[in-house]
Design a protein around this motif. Sequence first.
Motif, PDB file in Angstrom:
ATOM      1  N   TRP A  10       0.851  -1.207   0.000  1.00  0.00           N
ATOM      2  CA  TRP A  10       0.000   0.000   0.000  1.00  0.00           C
ATOM      3  C   TRP A  10       0.878   1.245   0.000  1.00  0.00           C
ATOM      4  O   TRP A  10       0.702   2.161  -0.805  1.00  0.00           O
ATOM      5  N   ALA A  26      -2.325   7.362   7.735  1.00  0.00           N
ATOM      6  CA  ALA A  26      -2.299   8.058   6.438  1.00  0.00           C
ATOM      7  C   ALA A  26      -1.211   9.124   6.397  1.00  0.00           C
ATOM      8  O   ALA A  26      -0.751   9.500   5.323  1.00  0.00           O
ATOM      9  N   LYS A  43      -5.395  13.760   0.555  1.00  0.00           N
ATOM     10  CA  LYS A  43      -6.026  13.836  -0.780  1.00  0.00           C
ATOM     11  C   LYS A  43      -6.065  15.270  -1.276  1.00  0.00           C
ATOM     12  O   LYS A  43      -5.817  15.548  -2.448  1.00  0.00           O
ATOM     13  N   ALA A 101       8.036  14.192  -1.810  1.00  0.00           N
ATOM     14  CA  ALA A 101       6.837  14.010  -0.984  1.00  0.00           C
ATOM     15  C   ALA A 101       6.022  12.814  -1.456  1.00  0.00           C
ATOM     16  O   ALA A 101       5.440  12.100  -0.648  1.00  0.00           O
TER      17      ALA A 101
HETATM   18  O1  UT7 Z   1       5.131  17.778   2.370  1.00  0.00           O
HETATM   19  C1  UT7 Z   1       3.872  17.310   2.834  1.00  0.00           C
HETATM   20  C2  UT7 Z   1       3.058  17.130   1.678  1.00  0.00           C
HETATM   21  N1  UT7 Z   1       2.088  16.086   1.790  1.00  0.00           N
HETATM   22  C3  UT7 Z   1       1.879  15.278   0.751  1.00  0.00           C
HETATM   23  O2  UT7 Z   1       2.566  15.343  -0.235  1.00  0.00           O
HETATM   24  C4  UT7 Z   1       0.741  14.308   0.834  1.00  0.00           C
HETATM   25  C5  UT7 Z   1       0.122  14.100  -0.512  1.00  0.00           C
HETATM   26  N2  UT7 Z   1      -0.883  13.053  -0.454  1.00  0.00           N
HETATM   27  C6  UT7 Z   1      -0.541  11.748  -0.591  1.00  0.00           C
HETATM   28  O3  UT7 Z   1       0.607  11.423  -0.811  1.00  0.00           O
HETATM   29  C7  UT7 Z   1      -1.664  10.739  -0.525  1.00  0.00           C
HETATM   30  O4  UT7 Z   1      -2.897  11.411  -0.379  1.00  0.00           O
HETATM   31  C8  UT7 Z   1      -1.497   9.734   0.651  1.00  0.00           C
HETATM   32  C9  UT7 Z   1      -0.350   8.788   0.351  1.00  0.00           C
HETATM   33  C10 UT7 Z   1      -1.234  10.464   1.963  1.00  0.00           C
HETATM   34  C11 UT7 Z   1      -2.769   8.902   0.795  1.00  0.00           C
HETATM   35  O5  UT7 Z   1      -3.079   8.279  -0.440  1.00  0.00           O
HETATM   36  P1  UT7 Z   1      -4.574   8.307  -0.998  1.00  0.00           P
HETATM   37  O6  UT7 Z   1      -4.572   7.549  -2.241  1.00  0.00           O
HETATM   38  O7  UT7 Z   1      -5.003   9.750  -1.080  1.00  0.00           O
HETATM   39  O8  UT7 Z   1      -5.360   7.512   0.106  1.00  0.00           O
HETATM   40  P2  UT7 Z   1      -6.619   7.958   0.977  1.00  0.00           P
HETATM   41  O9  UT7 Z   1      -6.189   8.868   2.089  1.00  0.00           O
HETATM   42  O10 UT7 Z   1      -7.735   8.397   0.099  1.00  0.00           O
HETATM   43  O11 UT7 Z   1      -7.034   6.556   1.571  1.00  0.00           O
HETATM   44  C12 UT7 Z   1      -7.521   5.492   0.759  1.00  0.00           C
HETATM   45  C13 UT7 Z   1      -7.770   4.316   1.631  1.00  0.00           C
HETATM   46  C14 UT7 Z   1      -8.635   4.636   2.835  1.00  0.00           C
HETATM   47  O12 UT7 Z   1      -9.446   3.514   3.073  1.00  0.00           O
HETATM   48  P3  UT7 Z   1     -10.980   3.489   2.581  1.00  0.00           P
HETATM   49  O13 UT7 Z   1     -11.623   4.654   3.263  1.00  0.00           O
HETATM   50  O14 UT7 Z   1     -10.908   3.637   1.083  1.00  0.00           O
HETATM   51  O15 UT7 Z   1     -11.439   2.149   3.049  1.00  0.00           O
HETATM   52  C15 UT7 Z   1      -7.659   4.789   3.951  1.00  0.00           C
HETATM   53  O16 UT7 Z   1      -8.223   4.495   5.215  1.00  0.00           O
HETATM   54  O17 UT7 Z   1      -6.528   3.831   2.163  1.00  0.00           O
HETATM   55  C16 UT7 Z   1      -6.629   3.763   3.589  1.00  0.00           C
HETATM   56  N3  UT7 Z   1      -5.304   4.051   4.142  1.00  0.00           N
HETATM   57  C17 UT7 Z   1      -4.373   3.107   4.320  1.00  0.00           C
HETATM   58  N4  UT7 Z   1      -4.384   1.784   4.082  1.00  0.00           N
HETATM   59  C18 UT7 Z   1      -3.250   1.111   4.360  1.00  0.00           C
HETATM   60  C19 UT7 Z   1      -4.787   5.258   4.525  1.00  0.00           C
HETATM   61  N5  UT7 Z   1      -3.540   5.087   4.955  1.00  0.00           N
HETATM   62  C20 UT7 Z   1      -3.249   3.772   4.848  1.00  0.00           C
HETATM   63  C21 UT7 Z   1      -2.107   3.021   5.131  1.00  0.00           C
HETATM   64  N6  UT7 Z   1      -2.156   1.694   4.873  1.00  0.00           N
HETATM   65  N7  UT7 Z   1      -0.992   3.560   5.619  1.00  0.00           N
END
Ligand code: UT7
Length: 336
Positions: free
Chosen positions: A37, A158, A224, A260
């Motif tokens: 993941w 997350a 997100k 990032a």
């Molecule tokens: O310098 C700081 C700048 N910050 C960034 O650059 C962050 C930019 N954002 C990202 O890199 C991405 O948004 C993340 C990697 C933080 C998250 O990826 P995403 O594809 O946006 O995932 P999401 O938050 O939409 O979560 C999707 C699913 C959720 O489950 P459901 O609701 O679909 O069932 C989360 O609960 O993934 C789940 N989830 C995880 N699953 C396994 C969230 N974190 C994790 C995890 N392991 N660590």
Amino acid sequence: MGNNLIPLKIAGVGYSLPDTVITNDDLTKLYDTSDEWIYTRTGIKERRVVSGEQNAVDLGFEAAKNALEKANIKPEQIDLIIAASSAPPDLYPAIACHIQARLGISSQVPAFDITAACTGLIYALSIAKAYIASGMYKTILLVATDNNSRLVNWEDRATSILFGDAAGAMVVTASDDGVDDVIAIDIKSDGSIGDLIELSFDGKNCPLVEQYEPKPKGIRMNGKGVYAFVAKILPHYVENLITNAGMKAEDIDYLIPHQANIRIIQAVQERLGYSDDKVVTNIKYYGNTSAASIPLALAESVEKGKVKLGTTAVLCGFGAGMTWGGAIVRLREGIC
Ligand code: UT7
């Protein structure tokens, strides 16, 4: 630059990393996650974290010594210190003041911190550029150091998967050959979307007045939202930075972006039409090291021979604030 402005030389770049490695598999002991993941969504496999008493000052001090050595400049030659950090051990004394003391730099030299999160190095470089251009200071130490492993909420899977600790440093001087190593630099911010990444400060009102509702502890991020904002603006922004400098993407040898998320880096890469050998990525091993990310990527890629010197690079970053910025720089022989 105009005739009266003094050009800037990037004299040395250095970095430091804590020893402890935390892999994605290690994180499965903390919460329900997986290497698959994390790696597919971010490009991260592992990150370094401090342990015990070590903090952003220690990392910054080591990076500063490294950059001074590369620049062949002694601490007593420094006439200004700027530290960029959003994860300092204390609000005061400033990290820059701590580093001044550790390097034994004179009390006549000013030292201060700035907070521009992961864009910190670009902000610090733009401040240094203005000071050097005006003739106010000649030799400036920039330190970008972050210790987010102490500030993330380790129950928030997350957010806590993303960050690692590190420091980078850069020594810049008045250029003695008329060549300016900062070909272009630009910084931006948009406070109206500041709630995308927040870290609230602990404290209490005077006991004689009404108390306020404390916010949750630790870094809170709308991942997100950050992703959508940055993926939308950054590729276009970097392209414009290059065009506004009167250059074309192919005039620049390397893209050295804030580390990032690998997918954001790839979006910028695609926009510029760069092949993989022109793009520096080390996110796999260090995660997002915040302000340290760009100087760490620069110094380490030179050390490993991925980036050759006597070249040019475009640096770009974004982070809490929201802030973002970019610089087109010359990488002279001998800086790392
Ligand atoms: O310098 C700081 C700048 N910050 C960034 O650059 C962050 C930019 N954002 C990202 O890199 C991405 O948004 C993340 C990697 C933080 C998250 O990826 P995403 O594809 O946006 O995932 P999401 O938050 O939409 O979560 C999707 C699913 C959720 O489950 P459901 O609701 O679909 O069932 C989360 O609960 O993934 C789940 N989830 C995880 N699953 C396994 C969230 N974190 C994790 C995890 N392991 N660590």
